[in-house]
Design a protein around this motif. Sequence first.
Motif, short mmCIF file in Angstrom:
data_model
loop_
_atom_site.label_atom_id
_atom_site.label_comp_id
_atom_site.label_asym_id
_atom_site.label_seq_id
_atom_site.Cartn_x
_atom_site.Cartn_y
_atom_site.Cartn_z
N TYR A 64 -9.03 7.86 -4.48
CA TYR A 64 -7.58 8.50 -3.97
C TYR A 64 -6.73 7.34 -4.71
CZ TYR A 64 -9.45 10.67 0.49
OH TYR A 64 -10.11 11.45 1.07
N VAL A 65 -5.55 8.08 -5.42
CA VAL A 65 -4.55 7.20 -5.81
C VAL A 65 -3.16 8.01 -5.32
CG1 VAL A 65 -5.72 6.44 -7.81
CG2 VAL A 65 -4.33 8.82 -7.96
N PRO A 66 -2.08 7.30 -5.41
CA PRO A 66 -0.74 7.86 -4.96
C PRO A 66 -0.55 8.98 -5.82
CG PRO A 66 -0.65 5.44 -4.95
CD PRO A 66 -1.98 5.69 -5.59
N PHE A 67 0.24 10.14 -5.39
CA PHE A 67 0.40 11.46 -6.07
C PHE A 67 1.67 10.89 -7.14
CE2 PHE A 67 3.36 15.01 -6.63
CZ PHE A 67 2.54 15.76 -7.52
N ASP A 68 1.41 11.33 -8.32
CA ASP A 68 2.64 10.93 -9.17
C ASP A 68 3.12 9.61 -9.04
OD1 ASP A 68 4.43 11.40 -11.22
OD2 ASP A 68 5.89 12.49 -10.01
N PRO A 69 2.30 8.60 -9.28
CA PRO A 69 2.44 7.18 -8.86
C PRO A 69 3.55 6.58 -9.93
CG PRO A 69 0.61 7.04 -10.00
CD PRO A 69 0.89 8.66 -9.96
N PRO A 70 4.12 5.59 -9.45
CA PRO A 70 5.47 4.75 -10.12
C PRO A 70 4.49 4.06 -11.46
CG PRO A 70 4.79 3.62 -8.28
CD PRO A 70 4.36 5.00 -8.18
N PRO A 71 4.99 3.68 -12.50
CA PRO A 71 4.37 3.23 -13.63
C PRO A 71 3.69 1.78 -13.19
CG PRO A 71 6.62 3.82 -14.15
CD PRO A 71 6.41 4.26 -12.87
N LEU A 72 2.66 1.71 -13.87
CA LEU A 72 1.84 0.30 -13.65
C LEU A 72 1.23 0.16 -12.25
CD1 LEU A 72 4.38 -2.22 -15.18
CD2 LEU A 72 2.28 -0.78 -16.26
N SER A 73 1.21 1.26 -11.38
CA SER A 73 0.73 1.30 -10.11
C SER A 73 -0.80 1.19 -10.08
CB SER A 73 0.88 2.54 -9.17
OG SER A 73 0.23 2.77 -8.00
N THR A 74 -1.38 0.32 -9.42
CA THR A 74 -2.61 -0.03 -9.46
C THR A 74 -3.24 0.20 -8.02
OG1 THR A 74 -2.52 -2.26 -8.70
CG2 THR A 74 -2.77 -1.87 -11.10
N GLU A 75 -2.69 1.00 -7.17
CA GLU A 75 -2.92 1.11 -5.90
C GLU A 75 -4.10 2.57 -5.73
OE1 GLU A 75 -1.07 2.83 -1.43
OE2 GLU A 75 0.23 2.33 -3.11
N SER A 76 -5.14 2.33 -5.10
CA SER A 76 -6.13 3.21 -5.03
C SER A 76 -7.09 2.81 -3.85
CB SER A 76 -7.19 3.39 -6.38
OG SER A 76 -7.84 2.14 -6.46
N TYR A 77 -7.95 3.89 -3.52
CA TYR A 77 -8.76 3.98 -2.33
C TYR A 77 -9.95 4.68 -2.58
CZ TYR A 77 -4.28 2.94 -0.20
OH TYR A 77 -2.96 2.34 -0.01
N SER A 78 -10.88 4.28 -2.00
CA SER A 78 -12.27 4.82 -1.92
C SER A 78 -12.16 6.21 -1.11
CB SER A 78 -13.50 4.10 -1.24
OG SER A 78 -14.61 4.85 -1.04
N LEU A 79 -12.91 7.09 -1.66
CA LEU A 79 -12.97 8.34 -0.94
C LEU A 79 -13.55 8.34 0.27
CD1 LEU A 79 -13.63 11.23 -3.58
CD2 LEU A 79 -11.29 10.16 -2.91
N ASP A 80 -14.24 7.09 0.54
CA ASP A 80 -14.82 6.90 2.01
C ASP A 80 -13.98 6.15 3.05
OD1 ASP A 80 -17.41 8.26 1.14
OD2 ASP A 80 -18.21 5.96 0.31
N GLU A 81 -12.90 5.85 2.59
CA GLU A 81 -11.70 5.43 3.33
C GLU A 81 -11.15 6.66 4.04
OE1 GLU A 81 -9.36 1.85 2.26
OE2 GLU A 81 -10.37 2.26 0.26
N ILE A 82 -10.65 6.31 5.23
CA ILE A 82 -9.89 7.41 5.99
C ILE A 82 -8.46 7.13 5.71
CG2 ILE A 82 -9.31 8.48 8.13
CD1 ILE A 82 -12.17 7.44 9.01
N VAL A 83 -7.78 7.79 4.81
CA VAL A 83 -6.54 7.40 4.48
C VAL A 83 -5.68 8.72 4.13
CG1 VAL A 83 -7.23 6.50 2.24
CG2 VAL A 83 -4.80 5.89 3.25
#
Length: 508
Positions: A64-83
């Motif tokens: 998972y990553v934020p949809f259309d993220p801002p430049p230089l975004s490094t935010e991500s999540y495993s698909l096994d997380e509930i988010v």
Amino acid sequence: MVSFSLIHSATYFPSHSASSFTVRCTTPTTPSPPAPPQKHRRSDENIRDEARRRPQLQNLSARYVPFDPPPLSTESYSLDEIVYRSQSGRLLDVQHEFTALKRYDGAFWRNLFDSRVGKTTWPYGSGVWSKKEWVLPEIDDDDIVSAFEGNSNLFWAERFGKQYLQMNDLWVKHCGISHTGSFKDLGMTVLVSQVNRLRKMNKPVVGVGCASTGDTSAALSAYCAAAGIPSIVFLPADKISTAQLVQPIANGAFVLSLDTDFDGCMHLIRQVTAELPIYLANSLNSLRLEGQKTAAIEILQQFNWEVPDWVIVPGGNLGNIYAFYKGFHMCKELGLVDRIPRLVCAQAANANPLYLHYKSGFDQGFNPMKADTTFASAIQIGDPVSIDRAVYALKKSDGIVEEATEEELMDATALADSTGMFICPHTGVALTALMKLREAGVIEANDRTVVVSTAHGLKFTQSKIEYHSRNIQEMACRLANPPVKVKAEFGSVMDVLKEYLKNNESKW
């Protein structure tokens, strides 16, 4: 490019007598798809057992990553997380590791996907899971919950196209010819499979819940029932068809009929899933879009990997228009095709917030609305969750948004039915958009055009009965075809038939 070799492993699957294999990358030549096992499965095996012996492509992943993220975004999540949303409240998107996917060229992926069509091999007999590497590459085949959905008919609408639109290359993608009668099966098999995986990992998930205008609840309840997972459904009271209501009831879902509309149900389910260990199944959850995007890939397959000029999709909560864009985009990026089609999102005029946003040039802020009642009840949504996704897809595909009034969509539905189809009102919305764009000269006579039919017409028989009975207030129902009452006498029947033949002679 690299390929893989099959390496014998005597200990990898010790419980099976047949030889087994692992996969490793080797030479820089173009790879071939993994060869299917030559030996038929044993009489004491089922197709899941057989799948455990099959080699898999390795080192593919998604997150998972934020949809259309801002430049230089490094935010991500495993698909096994509930988010469900990013830290800033953005929608999430499933991002695949394209570097790994690009180790294999377009010809490899085309051949691999084509080799799985029409088979009963688990789980590749599904139109979704035949693209497993592009959907949930890391899920174990044992965790997949599938009814072999997808692989739906791409119907050449020959008479409708030629007679009413002067088009020779008009097609209708019948996504409603599916397990529960709608395209929602494509996304729900993915979501429920991941939930099945999470539960086996002892994640805090006691059930799965959704708000629905009908089709989502039908798909959720069926797949949860197949997996033995509790399902909870929030439905707007008196706003969906009986055929849609009976599906979750029959599949054992816990159904709450609420005195609100879909947007109200959606607001409540989001509050509930934030407080209880109930997994949210609405298209706010980006997993479903991974399944829905495979319909776009399937269209390309059915055209022998030729790209249509236009694809027209009915739009309500607006996840599907983005899913189609994503499927086409992945095929282009990974070398299966060299372009994407132009997309059209079709909305009912009584629930048209995207259309109004489009008409403003997308320049002004989006304004949700209170949706009025429409026969296209599954898209009766005034505050769509995926508005940002839809705008993104339309901009990237040079897309268009069109609308249909109630009379237009019902007339279009009746007209299509009169040429041999039996479509839902939402498809009538899409056909109305096509007719308007054809009349305006935007879509040309020789353009290969696909209209996406999202649900089976049998779910909406009451609207057809009302139309053909001329029982809809303030609607002419000009194409109504009611039965003629005749005395059970030979003379009376002959008189009526002669009159009918005389009046319709010019049509034939």
